[in-house]
Design a protein around this motif. Structure first.
Motif, PDB file in Angstrom:
ATOM      1  N   ASN A 516       0.806  -1.419   0.013  1.00 41.49           N
ATOM      2  CA  ASN A 516      -0.167  -0.129  -0.116  1.00 41.49           C
ATOM      3  C   ASN A 516       0.799   1.194  -0.038  1.00 41.49           C
ATOM      4  N   ASP A 517       2.151   1.375  -0.357  1.00 43.19           N
ATOM      5  CA  ASP A 517       3.031   2.264  -0.335  1.00 43.19           C
ATOM      6  C   ASP A 517       3.875   2.449  -1.396  1.00 43.19           C
ATOM      7  N   LYS A 518       4.366   3.650  -1.641  1.00 38.14           N
ATOM      8  CA  LYS A 518       5.294   4.214  -2.552  1.00 38.14           C
ATOM      9  C   LYS A 518       6.649   3.540  -2.366  1.00 38.14           C
ATOM     10  N   VAL A 519       7.256   3.087  -3.357  1.00 40.55           N
ATOM     11  CA  VAL A 519       8.651   2.706  -3.241  1.00 40.55           C
ATOM     12  C   VAL A 519       9.573   3.136  -4.227  1.00 40.55           C
ATOM     13  N   LEU A 520      10.801   3.958  -3.380  1.00 38.64           N
ATOM     14  CA  LEU A 520      11.957   4.205  -4.303  1.00 38.64           C
ATOM     15  C   LEU A 520      12.969   3.713  -4.393  1.00 38.64           C
ATOM     16  N   VAL A 521      13.407   3.144  -5.459  1.00 39.53           N
ATOM     17  CA  VAL A 521      14.458   2.054  -5.671  1.00 39.53           C
ATOM     18  C   VAL A 521      15.757   2.924  -6.491  1.00 39.53           C
ATOM     19  N   ILE A 522      16.703   2.533  -5.818  1.00 48.59           N
ATOM     20  CA  ILE A 522      17.854   3.312  -6.297  1.00 48.59           C
ATOM     21  C   ILE A 522      19.117   2.352  -6.606  1.00 48.59           C
ATOM     22  N   ALA A 523      19.823   2.066  -7.955  1.00 51.66           N
ATOM     23  CA  ALA A 523      20.550   1.224  -8.241  1.00 51.66           C
ATOM     24  C   ALA A 523      21.816   2.140  -8.879  1.00 51.66           C
ATOM     25  N   HIS A 524      23.095   1.726  -8.648  1.00 48.83           N
ATOM     26  CA  HIS A 524      24.259   2.476  -9.207  1.00 48.83           C
ATOM     27  C   HIS A 524      24.341   2.869 -10.902  1.00 48.83           C
ATOM     28  N   HIS A 525      24.013   1.683 -11.443  1.00 51.16           N
ATOM     29  CA  HIS A 525      23.951   1.701 -13.032  1.00 51.16           C
ATOM     30  C   HIS A 525      22.726   1.826 -13.601  1.00 51.16           C
ATOM     31  N   ARG A 526      22.773   2.687 -14.897  1.00 51.88           N
ATOM     32  CA  ARG A 526      21.637   2.952 -15.480  1.00 51.88           C
ATOM     33  C   ARG A 526      21.172   1.495 -16.218  1.00 51.88           C
ATOM     34  N   GLU A 527      22.014   0.710 -16.535  1.00 54.80           N
ATOM     35  CA  GLU A 527      21.713  -0.398 -17.133  1.00 54.80           C
ATOM     36  C   GLU A 527      20.897  -1.383 -16.164  1.00 54.80           C
ATOM     37  N   THR A 528      21.342  -1.242 -14.766  1.00 53.04           N
ATOM     38  CA  THR A 528      20.550  -1.926 -13.617  1.00 53.04           C
ATOM     39  C   THR A 528      19.186  -1.599 -13.331  1.00 53.04           C
ATOM     40  N   ALA A 529      19.087  -0.311 -13.643  1.00 53.98           N
ATOM     41  CA  ALA A 529      17.795   0.554 -13.277  1.00 53.98           C
ATOM     42  C   ALA A 529      16.811  -0.145 -14.566  1.00 53.98           C
ATOM     43  N   GLU A 530      17.256   0.065 -15.815  1.00 50.63           N
ATOM     44  CA  GLU A 530      16.404  -0.370 -16.648  1.00 50.63           C
ATOM     45  C   GLU A 530      16.079  -1.851 -16.616  1.00 50.63           C
ATOM     46  N   GLY A 531      17.137  -2.608 -16.239  1.00 51.40           N
ATOM     47  CA  GLY A 531      16.825  -3.998 -16.363  1.00 51.40           C
ATOM     48  C   GLY A 531      16.012  -4.583 -15.348  1.00 51.40           C
ATOM     49  N   LEU A 532      15.955  -3.804 -14.157  1.00 53.68           N
ATOM     50  CA  LEU A 532      15.087  -4.028 -12.959  1.00 53.68           C
ATOM     51  C   LEU A 532      13.916  -3.709 -13.224  1.00 53.68           C
ATOM     52  N   ALA A 533      13.768  -2.562 -14.126  1.00 55.00           N
ATOM     53  CA  ALA A 533      12.244  -2.221 -14.232  1.00 55.00           C
ATOM     54  C   ALA A 533      11.658  -3.324 -15.390  1.00 55.00           C
ATOM     55  N   GLU A 534      12.433  -3.846 -16.458  1.00 56.97           N
ATOM     56  CA  GLU A 534      11.849  -4.811 -17.193  1.00 56.97           C
ATOM     57  C   GLU A 534      11.583  -5.802 -16.451  1.00 56.97           C
ATOM     58  N   GLY A 535      12.434  -6.414 -15.536  1.00 52.85           N
ATOM     59  CA  GLY A 535      11.956  -7.568 -14.816  1.00 52.85           C
ATOM     60  C   GLY A 535      10.719  -7.520 -13.843  1.00 52.85           C
ATOM     61  N   LEU A 536      10.624  -6.132 -13.474  1.00 53.62           N
ATOM     62  CA  LEU A 536       9.316  -5.904 -12.444  1.00 53.62           C
ATOM     63  C   LEU A 536       8.038  -6.236 -13.270  1.00 53.62           C
ATOM     64  N   ARG A 537       8.268  -5.855 -14.815  1.00 55.59           N
ATOM     65  CA  ARG A 537       7.205  -5.661 -15.440  1.00 55.59           C
ATOM     66  C   ARG A 537       6.894  -7.187 -15.917  1.00 55.59           C
ATOM     67  N   VAL A 538       8.089  -7.883 -16.665  1.00 51.58           N
ATOM     68  CA  VAL A 538       7.790  -9.186 -17.054  1.00 51.58           C
ATOM     69  C   VAL A 538       7.580 -10.292 -15.928  1.00 51.58           C
ATOM     70  N   LEU A 539       7.962 -10.134 -14.745  1.00 51.34           N
ATOM     71  CA  LEU A 539       7.895 -11.192 -13.848  1.00 51.34           C
ATOM     72  C   LEU A 539       6.807 -10.938 -12.957  1.00 51.34           C
ATOM     73  N   GLY A 540       6.350  -9.519 -12.589  1.00 53.81           N
ATOM     74  CA  GLY A 540       5.381  -9.268 -11.510  1.00 53.81           C
ATOM     75  C   GLY A 540       4.177  -8.482 -12.369  1.00 53.81           C
TER      76      GLY A 540
END
Length: 981
Positions: A516-540
């Protein structure tokens, strides 16, 4: 018979802007008038012509078509035309036929408009007088510039803004910890300087990712319209200098720093103030400097005012901090070693200030104070404080004054302000949640081989092209770089347990979940951020906007806005490291650090996106970490070595400089890491104690002086609660044709009426208008509601239109009263002080336009003290314009006499006005000059140019005040009528 004759001069009652008209021809039915100045011709019915004959009397000043002026003494008439007799500016006798009057003569002065029959509504005259009264009062108010912005009244922010904005061409470093409101402080300083006239043009340079945030913040909080300049807009100006296109220019640092041509144009644009955000990114060392530093250095050399903003003034050590101070004052900060020596002296000064609390009874405390209180005034205060015969009140006063003197003369507050969370207080708790995870096989293979084979690290650095220790800390990045390996065929987010951990937390609606809450996620690399967003979309199935450095400004703002939207926005936002700088996400309480940054200041920047003033919830810090990995060892160093997750401490840079290299080498060795953590903890405690006793303690004491901060807050609240404001707004909106409707809960809706005067900010005919409130709390709670104050653009515009134009400067009203017989005449004259002076002098704090009211009856008796403006106004009635013009025409000679007499009555009040303004100015500036002069003997941060500027300012103000004159601002003719009519 017609009253018109060819050659006569008339003006249009309804179109006075047409200028002076000439009768071309006329007959019994019509008259044709040529208005040469505006190249317009009008034909009127002679029986109903809305025209007034222009006839000048003795003392009037007229302009000939040939350009010479004449003061009228007398006139003569022949064949329906008038010839004026008088003297020109050289004293020569002249005659001027009305046919030779200049067509461009404008009748905008009160005297001219009245005598030519141009009168306004009575409520316009009333609004004009009240506007002049309120403008005089507000311009002299100590809260001017601070009451209008949409901000909470936070002491340290208002103290800094008040202290800095009072200086001549302020040059300071705003270095509050992350989340304490440096942007607000800079906005407050700029807002006040603009309103007081001390600055007219400002250049604001910010990182690319923050341009739109600054644009919105300055508009929403401070109602400042800023022009965002980039290369596309610059090219649209062709050969013109694009920096000259607006008073307030906002530009990205990346664009300007990389463009020498645009830098030259900025240098040539004569800005008054330069604001640089995230100034710690400007690269300098004793051997040379980067392009950004060189650009700012050149701009700072020609722009008088400079504000540098950084949450980490010593991010890269004392040298980096010194580099910022060099920009502020290169003459003062020219020797790095000398600067380091000065810093070492701060412990002694801080100890002396703390020792004041132990006086008069502690001899050791007196010795500590005496060692630094080395001037005559300080020694005298110390003697009073330690005098057993002095009263407690005298001792308390001496203690407070001596503390102020020591801070002024030995502190660093002249050039740097740094507040800490510990000092400000009221911040939420930080809670650390660690989630140990097993290394996936693909990552574990790399780590195990690194632990067994000392040479494999060199091979891995070559194979991946990554730097050390990045290749150890960010296993997903190494995995991506080794994508040619058959074992690395799947996307990294398919095999990384942190992704599934995050998905489980997002769907968990329990106490430990994010459902029920907003979540801010910070990763060091751009590629990590992009891949993580893709993983959240595909897997969840989660839509997670991504915020990284390669997005355009619009794309970044769109991602941030999608996350901020409460109703339809995304639950999670994934950022690369850039997402941890500048952006404010305090509406969110959950921060997931997908990995660890290498530098302690980057870690604090991440947390500071949520941990800010105004955050109402505890900050939940979630860190998934791989057991036995280099990333977990780095986390241990942060957590166990410097307690980095509990609060910002300000010593991370020094610890990283001391142990960074050794730490990188120990990320594969627990035993060595334990030693480094122990050494780090020891140095951490020592540095914290050292800073708390020295420079940090002085900065803490100097960055917010509570008593003065409270005075500023009280002054702002006084304007907030001003009972005159709602009454004035109601009158002004009615006069300007703005409909206002109360809609409950302290809200009103403003909407243009069909009769609204054009050009009011935010109000356009045919549009819906906006909702507003007088409540600061309401405005802070709702971004869609504007807060009306004396400084709101709508109120400022209406006041400016009234005072700078002709609105209400002549009127006629009827007075019906039982005690006064009908047919009597009175003239209510309002004079205004006129004192031309450069805006930068801010003369209005001592002598704003001041009203002098004179009320005369037809016999010349002065009734001003007997009949108040408000008392008279309650008994007045309006009269139609045609009757008003007839009444004025019938009383011309009498009115001229009263106007002349009124000038004499008003002039008798001028000396006391001038004397009072001069006394106020000298009391203020002489005290400040004495303080700065004494301060300069002990504190080299006081610039000689600042003292010289104050002396010149005092001289210029004295001359301007001495040359103050009165001019007639407005006049109302009052005709009495019998009470029974």
């Amino acid at each position: 018979m017609s009253d018109f004759s060819p050659g006569q001069r008339w003006i249009s009652d309804g179109e006075a802007e047409l200028g002076l008209g000439t009768v071309l021809n006329c007959d019994t039915r019509s008259v044709t008038i040529l208005f040469s100045a505006s190249q317009e011709t009008r034909t009127y019915n002679t029986r109903q012509a809305p025209l007034t004959r222009v006839m000048f009397g003795s003392g009037d000043r007229v302009l000939s078509a040939d350009g010479w002026h004449m003061v009228v003494d007398d006139s003569k008439a022949s064949d329906g035309l008038i010839t004026y007799i008088g003297e020109d500016s050289q004293g020569n006798p002249r005659e001027l036929p009305e046919t030779k009057l200049a067509d461009t003569m404008q009748f905008d002065q009160a005297r001219d408009r009245l005598l030519t029959g141009q009168v306004d509504r009575n409520d316009w005259f009333d609004l004009r007088f009240r506007t002049l009264h309120h403008f005089q009062r507000i311009e002299q108010h100590s809260a001017l510039g601070f009451s209008g912005p949409r901000i909470d009244l936070i002491p340290h922010q208002l103290y800094i803004a008040d202290e800095v904005a009072h200086r001549h061409a302020p040059r300071v470093l705003l270095a509050d910890e992350v989340g304490l409101g440096k942007t607000i402080e800079a906005g407050l300083i700029l807002h006040r300087l603009l309103l007081t006239g001390r600055a007219e043009r400002a250049l604001i340079l910010v990182p690319d990712s923050l341009t739109h945030q600054w644009l919105v913040e300055l508009l929403r909080r401070f109602s400042l319209n800023v022009s965002l300049l980039d290369e596309t807009q610059s090219q649209a100006h062709g050969s013109d200098n694009p920096f000259e296109s607006a008073q307030l220019v906002l530009a990205s640092q990346g664009w300007l720093f990389a463009n020498p041509q645009r830098q030259e144009q900025a240098l040539a644009s004569q800005f008054d103030m330069l604001i640089v955000d995230e100034a710690h990114h400007l690269d300098w060392n004793e051997a040379g400097s980067g392009p950004g530093y060189r650009c700012v250095e050149q701009l700072a050399a020609v722009i008088p005012g400079l504000l540098l903003l950084t949450a980490t003034p010593e991010q890269m050590g004392i040298n980096s901090h010194f580099a910022r101070l060099r920009l502020l004052d290169p003459e003062r900060y020219h020797d790095l070693e000398r600067f380091k020596a000065e810093e070492s002296h701060y412990t002694e000064v801080a100890s002396a200030i703390d020792a004041l609390a132990a006086l008069p009874g502690d001899p050791d405390a007196r010795a500590r104070v005496s060692a630094v209180a080395d001037d005559r005034d300080s020694q005298a205060l110390l003697a009073t404080l330690c005098n057993s015969e002095a009263s407690k009140a005298q001792q308390d006063t001496a203690r407070a004054q001596l503390s102020e003197a020591l801070l002024d003369r030995h502190g660093t507050g002249r050039v740097m302000f740094r507040n800490s969370r510990r000092h400000v207080g009221g911040f939420p708790e930080r809670r650390l949640h660690l989630a140990p995870l097993a290394l996936p096989p693909a990552y574990r293979r790399i780590v195990r081989r690194l632990e067994r084979d000392d040479d494999y690290l060199d091979e891995l650095l070559i194979e991946t092209g990554m730097d050390h220790p990045d290749v150890l800390i960010y296993p997903d990045a190494a995995y991506r770089e080794l994508s040619d390996d058959p074992l690395n065929s799947e996307p990294w987010w398919h095999i990384d347990p942190r992704v599934n951990w995050l998905l489980e937390k997002l769907s968990d609606d329990g106490d430990s979940g994010f459902a029920n809450d907003k979540v801010l996620v910070i990763a060091h690399h751009r590629e990590t951020a992009e891949g993580l967003a893709e993983g959240l979309r595909v897997l969840g199935g989660y839509h997670a906007p991504v915020f990284h450095e390669d997005l355009s400004l619009i794309e970044r703002d769109r991602a941030a806005a999608a996350f901020a939207d409460d109703e339809d926005g995304a639950q999670v936002l994934v950022c690369s490291e850039i997402g941890s700088e500048g952006r404010n996400f305090q509406f969110c309480r959950h921060l997931v650090m997908f990995d660890m940054p290498q530098h302690p200041d980057q870690l604090e920047q991440r947390i500071g996106r949520l941990d800010r003033i105004g955050q109402l919830n505890a900050i939940e810090l979630h860190i998934p970490t791989f057991e036995g990995s280099p990333g977990q060892r780095l986390l241990r160093w942060y957590h166990e070595g410097m307690d980095a997750f509990s609060a910002p401490h300000g010593v991370g840079s020094e610890l990283f400089e001391a142990f960074g290299d050794a730490l990188a080498d120990a990320l594969l060795d627990d035993e060595t890491l334990d030693e480094i953590i122990a050494e780090t903890r020891t140095m951490f405690s020592a540095k914290l104690a050292e800073h708390d006793a020295g420079r940090n303690r002085l900065l803490e004491l100097n960055a917010c002086r509570p008593a003065r901060a409270q005075q500023v807050i009280d002054a702002v609240r006084e304007l907030d609660e001003d009972p005159a404001l709602p009454r004035y707004i109601e009158r002004a909106l009615d006069v300007f044709g703005v409909d206002s409707q109360e809609i409950g809960k302290g809200l009103i809706h403003l909407k243009p009426s069909q009769h609204m005067l054009d050009g009011l900010p935010g109000l356009v005919k045919g549009e819906e208008g906006y909702t507003a409130t007088l409540s600061r709390a309401q405005a802070l709670a709702r971004d869609d509601v504007q807060r009306l104050s004396w400084e709101h653009p709508l109120i400022r515009e209406m006041m400016g239109r009234v005072l700078d134009g002709t609105m209400g400067n002549s009127a006629l009203a009827l007075l019906r009263h039982d005690a006064i017989p009908g047919g009597r005449l009175m003239a209510e004259l309002v004079f205004r002080t006129h004192c031309p002076a450069p805006k930068k002098l801010h003369l209005n704090r001592f002598l704003p336009p001041t009203a002098v009211r004179v009320l005369l009856d037809e016999s010349g008796a002065n009734l001003t003290s007997k009949i108040s403006f408000t008392g008279l106004g309650k008994n007045l009635q309006k009269v139609n314009k045609s009757l008003a013009r007839d009444l004025i025409k019938s009383r011309h000679d009498q009115l001229r006499q009263l106007l002349t007499q009124g000038e004499g009555e008003a002039e008798r009040q001028l000396p006391s006005i001038v004397e009072n303004a001069e006394a106020q100015m000298r009391a203020h500036l002489d005290a400040e000059l004495a303080r700065l002069t004494a301060l300069a003997e002990h504190n080299p941060a006081v610039r000689g140019t600042e003292i010289d500027a104050l002396k010149n300012e005092r001289q210029a103000l004295s001359e301007a005040i001495e040359n103050t004159r009165l001019r007639l601002d407005s006049v109302r003719v009052i005709i009495t009528v019998d009470a029974d009519r």
